[in-house]
Design a protein around this motif. Structure first.
Motif, mmCIF file in Angstrom:
data_model
loop_
_atom_site.group_PDB
_atom_site.id
_atom_site.type_symbol
_atom_site.label_atom_id
_atom_site.label_comp_id
_atom_site.label_asym_id
_atom_site.label_seq_id
_atom_site.Cartn_x
_atom_site.Cartn_y
_atom_site.Cartn_z
ATOM 1 N N ALA A 715 0.823 -0.947 0.092
ATOM 2 C CA ALA A 715 -0.027 0.596 0.113
ATOM 3 C C ALA A 715 0.891 1.168 -0.148
ATOM 4 O O ALA A 715 1.446 1.548 0.585
ATOM 5 N N LEU A 716 0.141 2.463 -1.043
ATOM 6 C CA LEU A 716 1.214 3.440 -0.579
ATOM 7 C C LEU A 716 0.876 4.264 0.173
ATOM 8 O O LEU A 716 -0.036 4.808 0.850
ATOM 9 N N THR A 717 1.816 4.729 1.129
ATOM 10 C CA THR A 717 1.776 5.271 2.380
ATOM 11 C C THR A 717 1.875 6.877 2.208
ATOM 12 O O THR A 717 0.915 7.944 3.373
ATOM 13 N N THR A 718 3.258 6.974 1.582
ATOM 14 C CA THR A 718 3.167 8.519 1.530
ATOM 15 C C THR A 718 3.929 8.915 -0.093
ATOM 16 O O THR A 718 4.942 8.266 -0.214
ATOM 17 N N LEU A 719 3.631 10.468 -0.267
ATOM 18 C CA LEU A 719 4.135 10.267 -1.158
ATOM 19 C C LEU A 719 4.617 11.910 -1.850
ATOM 20 O O LEU A 719 4.132 12.822 -1.050
ATOM 21 N N GLY A 720 6.013 12.188 -1.416
ATOM 22 C CA GLY A 720 6.794 13.007 -1.074
ATOM 23 C C GLY A 720 6.226 13.272 0.194
ATOM 24 O O GLY A 720 6.835 12.757 0.971
ATOM 25 N N GLY A 893 -0.785 25.184 -1.102
ATOM 26 C CA GLY A 893 -0.943 24.300 -1.849
ATOM 27 C C GLY A 893 0.009 23.725 -2.586
ATOM 28 O O GLY A 893 -0.028 23.247 -3.540
ATOM 29 N N GLY A 894 0.281 23.062 -1.040
ATOM 30 C CA GLY A 894 0.804 21.849 -1.468
ATOM 31 C C GLY A 894 -0.576 21.218 -1.792
ATOM 32 O O GLY A 894 -1.251 20.550 -1.054
ATOM 33 N N GLY A 895 -0.038 18.929 -1.775
ATOM 34 C CA GLY A 895 -0.809 18.531 -2.608
ATOM 35 C C GLY A 895 -0.624 17.481 -3.021
ATOM 36 O O GLY A 895 0.775 17.069 -3.329
ATOM 37 N N LEU A 896 -1.664 17.001 -4.507
ATOM 38 C CA LEU A 896 -1.065 16.414 -5.189
ATOM 39 C C LEU A 896 -2.235 16.255 -6.484
ATOM 40 O O LEU A 896 -2.917 17.351 -6.310
ATOM 41 N N GLY A 971 3.311 14.589 -6.064
ATOM 42 C CA GLY A 971 2.905 15.192 -5.156
ATOM 43 C C GLY A 971 3.702 16.880 -5.028
ATOM 44 O O GLY A 971 4.554 17.143 -6.354
ATOM 45 N N LEU A 972 3.210 18.045 -4.922
ATOM 46 C CA LEU A 972 3.169 19.270 -5.315
ATOM 47 C C LEU A 972 3.350 20.121 -3.621
ATOM 48 O O LEU A 972 3.005 19.363 -2.298
#
Length: 975
Positions: A715-720, A893-896, A971-972
């Motif tokens: 499972a993906l847990t963290t992106l950036g 402004g951060g995010g996905l 990741g933004l």
């Protein structure tokens, strides 16, 4: 206590007659120089539980009124704190024993004391007029009984000159909720008793007309209007603009501009008699069936219509003039050209507005006996001679009241009454009284009394057969031959309940292909939700069952193109696009544009045209272009250099729009009538291929480029820097729409029911393998419902570069899947802070495979909270179509970012899970949670209109079949 014998006379409210004492029906008109007095306002009121619960002392001047309250007239007592509304669609809320009604018969006594104005004329007659009372009224003035009447949505008048006095007039009215007339008024709506239309006093001077009939035909060959006004007293008819001055009964023929829904030309006139001068608004037009086609002024008419109940969430069927105008303005702004007054004549002022603003009207009689289907039509009033006088009275009161409206082009006998001799008697009377209009009735499939082959909710394939005149024949060759001569009308179709209706564009193609198919009327105009508030103070709209009804039909009363507050639904936006009276199409490869005028009567001289060019959603240029005026049905093809695709890399989109060139009574200059988009893609040169990131294992995790995975589950847990609340995984469930759930008589194709029976709302996920190789991570899983061997074998293949994470999904069904899937894609969750959505794709509103005509390609931005469609009963909503990329950001402004890697996807974001949405019965039950739940769908199942009509066409069904799709996550970084 003695029980009355079966031969004893019935009380007036149980008599199947129209009543006693009321004057014959006559034409309604808005303006004259004769005096009128409104008796609207606050009335004294009391409510008894039975018809025999109170005496008649309240009719006397000195009556004791202690314990009485007040209600507003027009209005319904159940919406003013006395009792409660109730909703049924088909079933009568009382035992079927016509014409008898239960002892439990809420009865409201009304009382109003009034004086005449000081300048009220002394000579002449006075008429007390009721525009509408549900369902039976008995009337006294100054202690004198005037009579009683049934026929709730029809006007009734009483002569009162002999009992009227200058001061202290006591008007008393007793209204029964149930009466014999209730058996004729089973019209799929809230049961709302009371005096719900105006009450007024009309002075009739000596020599004033009792009735008049304006005959204003149009000879489309000669271009002449022919005017003749019948009147029961001698008089003069004046139309200054046309130079007409003639005696009543005489005819004049003059050149005129004809009236149509597209060009509603009215001529101001007057009818002048010895006692009264009244205003006429004359529209010259001729209508009827010619050679199997319904025509107006010599041209085929294509109805782009809606069914309209009278409804306001605060006042029920007591609808004010401003709301009526607002409704018609909204219809015109959404390209609607026709209305069926389901299932009773509307307030007469509504027809004045249709004359003025331009709508074709099917005026329907106040008649429906649908509940007799529950007993196989036994004792159906329309086939019982005892009721024929009441049926004829209702027909006469409709025709006589509304006969002078040019907008009324068809008389309808009523709705869903089965078949019977009473209907034939009505049709015969109407044709003799007004041979200038067609007659409609749908529910007798032999159509002995109808000028139309009329159906409800016929599926597309049947409509096409009918259009080709190849429909299944009737057993009787004579009746079959008759039916094949009739134009075809879908008097109800596209059930607009909840999310939908789907398939509108497919119907419209049939209407425009086959001359015999003359359009239809969407069911219906507005959701009939009534406002309620929870104990905690949350407002919502209620539906059947929310008021303690013994019998009810739930949210079936919420099936409109408007929400109860008159906000347009996505269905209305879709309908506007589908029924555009101008078609734009083109080819950017050649710079050509074709414009087709689909108006029936109007040219395109009232339109202006504009274009805008975007590249990858960014505006490049705008401009206007000229199109020569086109007559009805004409087309032209232009070459516009502005449409030629540039060599600049990217997706180029031209949006072309037809706009009003000047203000109209229903919309301002610049209002959009029609639009299209042309798309061309210029490929960029080959870009450098970034080096793939190699995965690494450490401390129970797998690192791959910018991502971290759980080594055990994959499972993906963290992106950036973004930690996911739930990793992306396969999702097939959606909260069933009303159309998914279908109607009770469609068991085999009620997919929403079948999905739940199969267990698609509780899928189990099993990870079978997590493997890491030099180029990525692979997770193999089995997704399946309990208690069956059906499954979806799923392979998630993850790969990455330093900045991007790519997911390729392969789905392989196992077993014999006999139902389509609700959706197929990924679901994930982000922390609630990431609540600002932006995307490049279809918008701004929701769309599904068969409701996507109005979805425009562009860049859009909305808070997640505003991406929800507030259907009165919560259900699947909010998907955006053809999305190339979507972003979810927080305040910094951060995010996905999620981008399509193979084909565009469907994008949905909300603050509750699909399961929570599925469980909610009202909007107040949806409470935003701590996550933003995101669906990225490879495919969606269509919508259809199976809550009453057909389901999605086969091409819109999502079959369980092998599928592959890919997306890219980025990741933004925030500020």
């Amino acid at each position: 206590m003695q029980t009355p014998s079966e031969d004893a006379p019935l009380p007036y409210y149980e008599a199947p007659s129209p009543g006693e004492g009321a004057l014959p029906a006559r034409a309604w008109y808005a303006d004259s120089d004769a005096a009128r007095l409104s008796l609207n306002g606050s009335w004294s009121f009391r409510l008894a539980p039975t018809a025999a619960g109170t005496g008649e002392e309240f009719t006397r001047e000195e009556a004791e009124l202690s314990g009485w309250g007040e209600v507003t007239v027009p209005g319904h007592w159940v919406l003013q704190g006395h009792g409660a509304p109730a909703y049924t669609n088909v079933n009568y809320p009382f035992p079927l024993d016509p014409p008898r009604v239960p002892d439990e018969n809420p009865t409201g006594d009304y009382r109003r004391v009034f004086d005449l104005p000081a300048d009220w004329p002394a000579e002449g007659e006075c008429l007390l007029r009721f525009e509408g009372v549900e369902s039976c009224a008995r009337v006294w003035l100054n202690g004198v009984e005037l009579g009683n009447f049934q026929g709730s949505r029809l006007a009734h008048e009483f002569a009162v000159g002999g009992v009227l006095r200058r001061e202290g007039n006591v008007l008393a009215v007793r209204v029964h909720q149930w009466s014999a007339g209730s058996y004729l008024e089973d019209q799929d709506m809230w049961w709302l008793p009371g005096i719900f239309r105006e009450v007024s006093l009309w002075h009739r001077p000596p020599g004033a007309p009792a009735d008049f009939f304006v005959h204003a035909g149009y000879d489309h060959v000669a271009g002449l209007g022919r005017l003749r006004v019948e009147c029961d007293v001698p008089g003069r008819v004046l139309v200054p603009e046309l130079g007409i001055e003639l005696a009543t009964g005489q005819e004049a023929a003059v050149p005129v501009e004809p009236w149509s829904a597209e060009c509603p030309r009215l001529y101001e006139g007057e009818l002048v008699t010895e006692g009264e001068r009244l205003r006429l608004r004359i529209g010259f037009r001729s209508v009827g069936v010619e050679d199997g086609v319904f025509k107006a002024n010599g041209r085929r008419v294509l109805f782009r219509g809606v069914n309209r109940h009278e409804f306001h969430p605060a006042t029920g069927r007591a609808v004010d003039l401003e709301t009526m105008r607002r409704d018609i303005v909204l219809m015109k702004q959404h390209n609607i050209n026709a209305v069926r007054t389901s299932h009773y004549p509307p307030h007469p002022a509504f027809l004045d507005l249709c004359d003025e603003l331009g709508l074709w009207v099917i005026d329907e009689c106040d008649l429906e006996t649908h509940g007799f289907t529950e007993v196989e039509w036994r004792r159906n009033p329309v086939d019982d001679a005892r009721w024929t006088p009441a049926l004829l009275d209702r027909a006469a009161r409709m025709v006589e009241r509304d006969k002078n409206h040019p907008s009324v082009v068809v008389w309808s006998l009523g709705n869903e009454c089965g078949a019977g001799a009473g209907l034939s008697a009505m049709a015969q009377w109407i044709r003799e009284r007004d041979p200038s209009r067609a007659v409609h009735y749908e529910n007798d499939r032999d159509y002995p009394d109808s000028d139309f082959y009329s159906r409800m909710y016929a599926p597309h394939e049947e409509v096409e057969l009918i259009g080709r005149r190849e429909e299944e024949p009737l057993p009787d060759p004579r009746l079959d031959a008759h039916r094949r001569t009739l134009p075809f009308l879908l008097v109800e179709y596209a059930h607009a309940m909840g999310n939908g209706p789907g398939g509108l564009a497919d119907y419209q193609r049939l209407f425009e292909t086959y001359e015999r198919c003359q359009g239809g009327f969407v069911w219906e105009w507005i959701d009939h939700g009534l406002p309620k508030r929870t104990p905690e103070g949350r407002d919502y709209y209620a539906y059947g069952g929310d008021f303690g009804e013994e019998l009810h039909d739930g949210n079936f009363v919420c099936d409109g193109l408007l929400f109860p507050d008159r906000t347009p639904s996505p269905g209305l936006i879709e309908y506007k696009k589908v029924i555009e009276p101008v078609r734009l199409s083109g080819d950017p490869a050649t710079g050509t544009l074709t414009v087709t005028n689909n108006h029936d009567f109007a040219t395109t001289a009232h339109l202006a045209y504009a274009w805008a060019h975007h590249t990858d959603g960014a505006l490049q240029a705008t401009g206007t272009f000229d199109v020569p005026p086109l007559g009805p049905g004409e087309s032209t093809t232009l070459t516009l250099k502005e449409l030629t695709a540039p060599d600049t890399p990217g997706e180029h989109v031209w949006t072309l729009r037809a706009l009003l060139a000047a203000d109209t009574p229903w919309a301002a200059e610049g209002h959009e009538i029609a639009w299209t988009q042309l798309v061309a893609t210029a490929e960029a040169g080959p870009a450098p291929t970034p080096a793939p990131a190699a995965p690494s294992r450490a401390a129970g995790v797998v690192r791959l480029g910018p991502a971290v995975f759980d080594a055990g589950t994959g499972a993906l847990t963290t992106l950036g820097g973004l930690r996911l609340s739930q990793a992306p995984r396969l999702d097939v469930w959606r909260a069933p729409t009303d159309n998914d759930l279908g109607a009770s008589w469609q068991q085999d194709t009620r997919f929403g029911v079948l999905w739940r029976e199969l267990g698609l709302h509780r899928m189990h996920h099993r990870v079978d393998e997590v493997s890491v190789d030099e180029s990525g991570l692979t997770v193999r899983a089995r997704v399946a419902p309990a208690a069956t061997d059906l499954a979806l074998r799923t392979r998630y293949r993850w790969s990455a570069t330093d900045g991007e994470l790519r997911l390729h999904v392969t789905v392989t069904p196992e077993g014999d899947w006999r139902v389509p899937l609700p959706r197929l894609g990924l679901r994930l969750a982000l922390p609630g802070a990431y609540g600002l959505a932006s995307w490049y794709g279809g918008g701004p509103g929701e769309a599904y495979p068969d409701t996507a005509a109005a979805s425009r390609l562009g860049r859009w931005e909305l808070p997640v909270d505003r991406m929800q469609t507030p259907y009165v009963r919560p259900q699947e909503n909010g998907a955006r179509a053809d999305v190339r990329w979507a972003e979810l950001r927080d305040a910094r402004g951060g995010g996905l970012r999620i981008a399509a890697d193979s084909a565009p996807f469907w994008f949905t974001a909300r603050r509750w899970t699909t399961e929570q949405l599925d469980a909610a019965e009202h909007t107040w039950e949806l409470t935003p949670g701590e996550e933003v739940w995101v669906n990225i769908d490879h495919a969606q199942h269509g919508i259809g209109s199976q809550s009453c009509g057909p389901g999605p066409l086969p091409q819109y069904r999502l079959a369980a079949a092998p599928a592959e799709f890919s997306v890219v996550f980025t990741g933004l970084a925030g500020a």
